[in-house]
Scaffold this active site. Structure first.
Site, PDB file in Angstrom:
ATOM      1  N   ALA A  17      -7.279  23.846 -24.341  1.00 34.32           N
ATOM      2  CA  ALA A  17      -8.064  24.722 -23.469  1.00 34.32           C
ATOM      3  C   ALA A  17      -9.279  23.969 -22.956  1.00 34.32           C
ATOM      4  O   ALA A  17      -9.832  23.128 -23.654  1.00 34.32           O
ATOM      5  CB  ALA A  17      -8.517  25.943 -24.266  1.00 34.32           C
ATOM      6  N   GLY A  34      -4.272  24.041 -27.004  1.00 35.78           N
ATOM      7  CA  GLY A  34      -3.400  24.747 -26.063  1.00 35.78           C
ATOM      8  C   GLY A  34      -2.245  23.875 -25.592  1.00 35.78           C
ATOM      9  O   GLY A  34      -1.164  24.387 -25.275  1.00 35.78           O
ATOM     10  N   GLU A  39      -8.475  22.995 -33.117  1.00 29.02           N
ATOM     11  CA  GLU A  39      -9.451  24.029 -32.738  1.00 29.02           C
ATOM     12  C   GLU A  39     -10.592  24.192 -33.739  1.00 29.02           C
ATOM     13  O   GLU A  39     -11.733  24.423 -33.346  1.00 29.02           O
ATOM     14  CB  GLU A  39      -8.741  25.379 -32.550  1.00 29.02           C
ATOM     15  CG  GLU A  39      -8.018  25.521 -31.224  1.00 29.02           C
ATOM     16  CD  GLU A  39      -6.618  24.923 -31.230  1.00 29.02           C
ATOM     17  OE1 GLU A  39      -6.273  24.205 -32.190  1.00 29.02           O
ATOM     18  OE2 GLU A  39      -5.865  25.186 -30.263  1.00 29.02           O
ATOM     19  N   GLU A  59       0.246  24.206 -28.169  1.00 27.07           N
ATOM     20  CA  GLU A  59       0.828  25.557 -28.121  1.00 27.07           C
ATOM     21  C   GLU A  59       1.838  25.679 -26.975  1.00 27.07           C
ATOM     22  O   GLU A  59       2.859  26.369 -27.112  1.00 27.07           O
ATOM     23  CB  GLU A  59      -0.288  26.608 -28.002  1.00 27.07           C
ATOM     24  CG  GLU A  59      -1.046  26.763 -29.330  1.00 27.07           C
ATOM     25  CD  GLU A  59      -2.297  27.600 -29.227  1.00 27.07           C
ATOM     26  OE1 GLU A  59      -3.089  27.364 -28.281  1.00 27.07           O
ATOM     27  OE2 GLU A  59      -2.504  28.476 -30.076  1.00 27.07           O
TER      28      GLU A  59
HETATM   29  N1  COA Z   1     -12.050  20.705 -22.606  1.00 32.82           N
HETATM   30  C1  COA Z   1     -12.863  20.218 -21.658  1.00 32.82           C
HETATM   31  N2  COA Z   1     -13.046  18.908 -21.442  1.00 32.82           N
HETATM   32  C2  COA Z   1     -12.376  18.061 -22.207  1.00 32.82           C
HETATM   33  C3  COA Z   1     -11.507  18.494 -23.219  1.00 32.82           C
HETATM   34  C4  COA Z   1     -11.358  19.892 -23.403  1.00 32.82           C
HETATM   35  N3  COA Z   1     -10.548  20.405 -24.326  1.00 32.82           N
HETATM   36  N4  COA Z   1     -10.974  17.415 -23.811  1.00 32.82           N
HETATM   37  C5  COA Z   1     -11.497  16.350 -23.196  1.00 32.82           C
HETATM   38  N5  COA Z   1     -12.339  16.731 -22.232  1.00 32.82           N
HETATM   39  C6  COA Z   1     -13.100  15.869 -21.312  1.00 32.82           C
HETATM   40  C7  COA Z   1     -14.174  15.074 -22.026  1.00 32.82           C
HETATM   41  O1  COA Z   1     -15.371  15.805 -22.119  1.00 32.82           O
HETATM   42  C8  COA Z   1     -14.310  13.859 -21.148  1.00 32.82           C
HETATM   43  O2  COA Z   1     -15.107  14.227 -20.044  1.00 32.82           O
HETATM   44  P1  COA Z   1     -16.067  13.165 -19.320  1.00 32.82           P
HETATM   45  O3  COA Z   1     -15.149  12.094 -18.817  1.00 32.82           O
HETATM   46  O4  COA Z   1     -16.733  13.969 -18.276  1.00 32.82           O
HETATM   47  O5  COA Z   1     -16.999  12.671 -20.381  1.00 32.82           O
HETATM   48  C9  COA Z   1     -12.893  13.649 -20.648  1.00 32.82           C
HETATM   49  O6  COA Z   1     -12.219  14.890 -20.800  1.00 32.82           O
HETATM   50  C10 COA Z   1     -12.121  12.588 -21.399  1.00 32.82           C
HETATM   51  O7  COA Z   1     -12.178  12.891 -22.779  1.00 32.82           O
HETATM   52  P2  COA Z   1     -12.503  11.767 -23.844  1.00 32.82           P
HETATM   53  O8  COA Z   1     -12.643  12.425 -25.141  1.00 32.82           O
HETATM   54  O9  COA Z   1     -13.622  10.945 -23.357  1.00 32.82           O
HETATM   55  O10 COA Z   1     -11.175  10.907 -23.758  1.00 32.82           O
HETATM   56  P3  COA Z   1     -10.355  10.234 -24.925  1.00 32.82           P
HETATM   57  O11 COA Z   1      -9.200   9.586 -24.286  1.00 32.82           O
HETATM   58  O12 COA Z   1     -11.272   9.435 -25.780  1.00 32.82           O
HETATM   59  O13 COA Z   1      -9.832  11.438 -25.833  1.00 32.82           O
HETATM   60  C11 COA Z   1      -8.786  13.552 -26.322  1.00 32.82           C
HETATM   61  C12 COA Z   1      -8.934  12.379 -25.314  1.00 32.82           C
HETATM   62  C13 COA Z   1      -7.930  14.591 -25.668  1.00 32.82           C
HETATM   63  C14 COA Z   1      -8.142  13.032 -27.596  1.00 32.82           C
HETATM   64  C15 COA Z   1     -10.184  14.124 -26.667  1.00 32.82           C
HETATM   65  O14 COA Z   1     -10.865  14.374 -25.480  1.00 32.82           O
HETATM   66  C16 COA Z   1     -10.153  15.394 -27.458  1.00 32.82           C
HETATM   67  O15 COA Z   1     -10.006  15.366 -28.659  1.00 32.82           O
HETATM   68  N6  COA Z   1     -10.367  16.547 -26.776  1.00 32.82           N
HETATM   69  C17 COA Z   1     -10.515  17.816 -27.416  1.00 32.82           C
HETATM   70  C18 COA Z   1      -9.190  18.389 -27.852  1.00 32.82           C
HETATM   71  C19 COA Z   1      -9.372  19.752 -28.461  1.00 32.82           C
HETATM   72  O16 COA Z   1     -10.116  19.942 -29.402  1.00 32.82           O
HETATM   73  N7  COA Z   1      -8.680  20.747 -27.902  1.00 32.82           N
HETATM   74  C20 COA Z   1      -8.738  22.064 -28.367  1.00 32.82           C
HETATM   75  C21 COA Z   1      -9.663  22.853 -27.485  1.00 32.82           C
HETATM   76  S1  COA Z   1      -9.935  24.467 -28.141  1.00 32.82           S
END
Ligand code: COA
Length: 686
Positions: A61, A100, A123, A103
């Site tokens: 999400a 998500g 989450e 999911e």
């Molecule tokens: N919602 C909003 N923005 C998100 C996001 C999310 N769930 N996941 C990543 N982003 C954004 C980051 O803020 C970053 O933004 P920026 O470029 O403006 O700084 C960009 O996407 C890239 O993310 P980043 O973490 O820098 O890339 P990465 O390749 O190192 O890691 C992930 C990618 C997906 C592993 C990591 O971003 C992550 O763990 N995200 C959260 C996942 C999560 O907890 N999801 C459940 C949500 S309830």
């Protein structure tokens, strides 16, 4: 268009396309609903392949939406429709399929992933529970225990592990191609995950998960709520349990812990790349010199080796060379033993390292970092020698924790090359890296520092020059406030217990025992000449050092460690403190845990506002990253300044002023604190 659709024969392709990582926001959910409408209206389809464009399947999400109301269409609706669709959906997963994203994959009839994909329900690390059926479908698919492990810790698994868990059905380097090949007969016999029976009950596993969540994620609500929900999957029908899951998700989402965890998630990402440095091209680093092979230097060398950078480690004499080599070897062996690297990777690291006394080796290097003894004379000599050998365009870095980066740079012909790179011990493990900008430091040097931090997978935070930079300067106030409370009536164990109850993994005295009391002692001696004579000085820690109570490494510090084992309270300390209180003519009194917490945390906040005011830290969020990543401030409180905002600047000022009645020097409110209150602003306001 966040969701792209196309048809090839009997296959429909639905591709998420929201750079950079396909976070699922309202438009994406609407795009999926539109794709579902299209699929349902298309005649003759055999399969739908759901994939992500770019580097991920879907990062879950869009957490930026969580501050506002939940916007329709909601993800549970999308998930339910994919699962119920008359055409079977196949998830073709590469990169992250988290939250998500996972999911959505669980709603599909068949899942294919790359071996290095990252699949999970993280989450709880953002203070919420899965909100679109994850707590119900994952246990149905993989069983109770693995689901508890994955959801309650939030840790994702690799594609390979997912296959072993039967979370995915197949591995493939090119999952979309593989999805096209899945046998149609097989596909039509696959059962929807939501139609699988609930997992077998296991009271022991549930109790163990709750115990682990209370211990490892102490103070946090979401992991325990997630476990309750997973337990429901054993007996409750999917629809009912999912309704409860949604309710809990929506409630947690707007709660204080989720806000704090979201804040720190985005603060960490913002700190990684300051906007104004975006156009400055960093230098390429393929070979680095590390000067000094003690614990810190060896850790730094290993961090570089891990990132594929060749390292030449320089020591002063043959003995130093042997010790440095031994120190790096030990880290390599420990990483091997923990399974972090395999034998081939260990051999590669050994081959990429040389240890020498000869500075001429620096001629080949793209950068050098000094991790020598904390003495200005030593550091200046090191940089003089490095500058004489190295190409003029190379980066020079000092790992000093306290010394004046400007004074170090003063010996250089070109001081713009020098930047502080303050690693935290153990340097190959701790994430935080303070990047210290001296008066002369060029943007190019800073940009290289930030690029290097990304390559080393560190969390960089820009800091200005002052005694202790951001983190150690705040730490000094924390310790001073703790010593004051101790002198005035508390014990180290009461103070430690109060801070553990606040959310720290350990209190300030246990932490000192672990790092050794001698380092801070040497630092205090360095500060003797410049210390404000009006500031109260509490000599208890000095006495400890003079009596040889240096901490855990010698078996005795604030606590005793009989046989090198666990800590035991030492009544001798109480005598020592009482004696010092008598010398200082202090009437001791009892402190409640809440007051201990308040004094220690407000002392840090007041100092942090000064750090902001002086421009040592760029933003309050940077201070949050430093305190969480380097100093154990509870992540779920969002970092020191986010916590300060939950109290409100007005309340902070009121209490600081009250404490200033007792000690106007230590508790002098910062100018910024007053200005924020006058302007009705928060710390987060720019
Ligand atoms: N919602 C909003 N923005 C998100 C996001 C999310 N769930 N996941 C990543 N982003 C954004 C980051 O803020 C970053 O933004 P920026 O470029 O403006 O700084 C960009 O996407 C890239 O993310 P980043 O973490 O820098 O890339 P990465 O390749 O190192 O890691 C992930 C990618 C997906 C592993 C990591 O971003 C992550 O763990 N995200 C959260 C996942 C999560 O907890 N999801 C459940 C949500 S309830």
């Amino acid at each position: 268009m966040p969701v792209k659709t196309r048809r090839e024969g009997t296959t429909a392709h639905v591709t998420l396309d929201v750079p950079p990582v396909n976070a699922i926001g309202r438009e994406t959910r609407q795009g999926l609903i539109d794709a579902l409408d299209w699929v349902e209206a298309e005649p003759g389809l055999e399969r739908v392949i759901l994939a992500g464009a770019g580097r991920a399947f879907a990062a879950g999400a869009d957490a930026r939406e969580f501050d506002g109301p939940a916007l329709a269409p909601h993800l549970p609706e999308v998930v339910a429709r994919i699962e119920a669709c008359h055409v079977p959906w196949i998830a073709a997963v590469h990169g992250a399929a988290l939250g998500g994203g996972c999911e959505l994959a669980l709603a599909c009839r068949y899942r294919i992933a790359t071996p290095d994909a990252s699949i999970g329900l993280p989450e709880v690390t953002l203070g919420v529970v899965p909100g679109a059926g994850g707590t119900q479908r994952l246990p149905r698919l993989v069983g109770l225990k693995p689901a508890l492990e994955m959801i309650a810790t939030g840790k994702p698994v690799s594609g390979e592990t997912a296959l072993a868990l039967r979370l995915v059905d197949e591995l493939a380097e090119e999952p979309v191609f593989a999805a096209e090949e899945v046998n149609h007969e097989l596909l039509s016999t696959m059962v929807a995950v939501g139609d699988l029976p609930g997992p077998a009950g296991d009271d022991e596993a549930l109790a163990a998960a709750r115990e682990a969540a209370r211990r490892r994620m102490r103070g946090q609500i979401a992991p325990l709520r997630a476990i309750d929900l997973i337990e429901m999957s054993i007996t409750e029908p999917l629809a009912e349990a999912q309704a409860v899951e949604r309710e809990i998700f929506l409630k947690l989402r707007t709660g204080a812990q989720a806000k704090a965890l979201r804040h720190i998630f985005f603060a960490e990402r913002a700190a990684r790349a300051p906007d104004w440095l975006r156009d400055t091209v960093p230098a390429e680093i393929s070979r680095a010199v590390v000067v000094g092979g003690g614990t810190m230097g060896a850790g730094i060398a290993y961090a570089f080796l891990n990132a594929g950078i060749f390292v030449d480690l320089i020591e002063t004499d043959a003995e130093g060379v042997a010790r440095a080599q031994g120190n790096v070897d030990k880290i390599i062996a420990a990483s091997l033993k923990r399974g972090l690297i395999d034998e081939a990777a260990a051999a590669k690291r050994r081959a990429a390292l040389s240890v020498t006394q000869d500075y001429a080796i620096a001629r080949e290097a793209d950068m050098a970092i000094e991790a020598a003894f904390e003495s200005m004379a030593v550091k200046q000599e090191v940089f003089g020698r490095l500058e004489a050998e190295m190409r003029p365009d190379t980066l020079l870095a000092t790992n000093t924790s306290y010394l004046d980066v400007n004074e170090i740079a003063a010996v250089l012909g070109d001081p713009s090359r020098l930047v502080g790179l303050h690693f935290f011990a153990p340097a190959h493990i701790m994430k935080l890296l303070e990047i210290v900008r001296g008066d002369a430091t060029s943007d190019a040097a800073l940009a290289t520092g930030f690029a290097l931090a990304r390559r080393l997978r560190k969390l960089p935070v820009l800091a200005g020059v002052c005694d202790g930079f951001i983190g150690n300067r705040i730490l000094a106030r924390y310790r001073e406030a703790a010593d004051t409370v101790m002198l005035e009536g508390s014990t180290p164990w009461e103070i430690d217990a109060a801070m553990v109850a606040f959310g720290y993994a350990m209190g300030p005295y246990e932490a000192q025992d672990l790092s050794g009391l001698d380092i801070a002692f040497a630092n205090r001696r360095r500060q003797d000449a410049t210390r404000d004579p009006n500031r109260r000085y509490i000599p208890i820690a000095d006495r400890m050092v003079n009596e040889g109570r240096l901490g855990k490494k010698v078996g005795v510090g604030w606590y005793r460690y009989p046989g090198g084992g666990g800590k035991v309270m030492d009544p001798l300390i109480e005598d020592l403190v009482r004696e010092e209180a008598r010398f200082a003519k202090v009437d001791r009194r009892a402190f409640e845990p809440g007051e201990i917490q308040e004094r220690l945390v407000l002392a840090m906040i007041n100092e942090a506002t000064r750090i902001l005011e002086e421009g040592i830290a760029q933003t309050a969020a940077d201070i949050d990253v430093v305190t969480v990543a380097g100093y154990g401030f509870p992540r779920w409180r969002g970092g020191l300044m986010h916590y300060a905002d939950t109290l409100g600047p007005k309340a902070v000022l009121k209490r600081v002023e009250a404490f200033a009645q007792e000690d106007p020097v230590a508790w002098k409110p910062s100018g910024l604190l007053r200005r924020l209150v006058d302007a009705g602003k928060t710390f987060a306001d720019p």
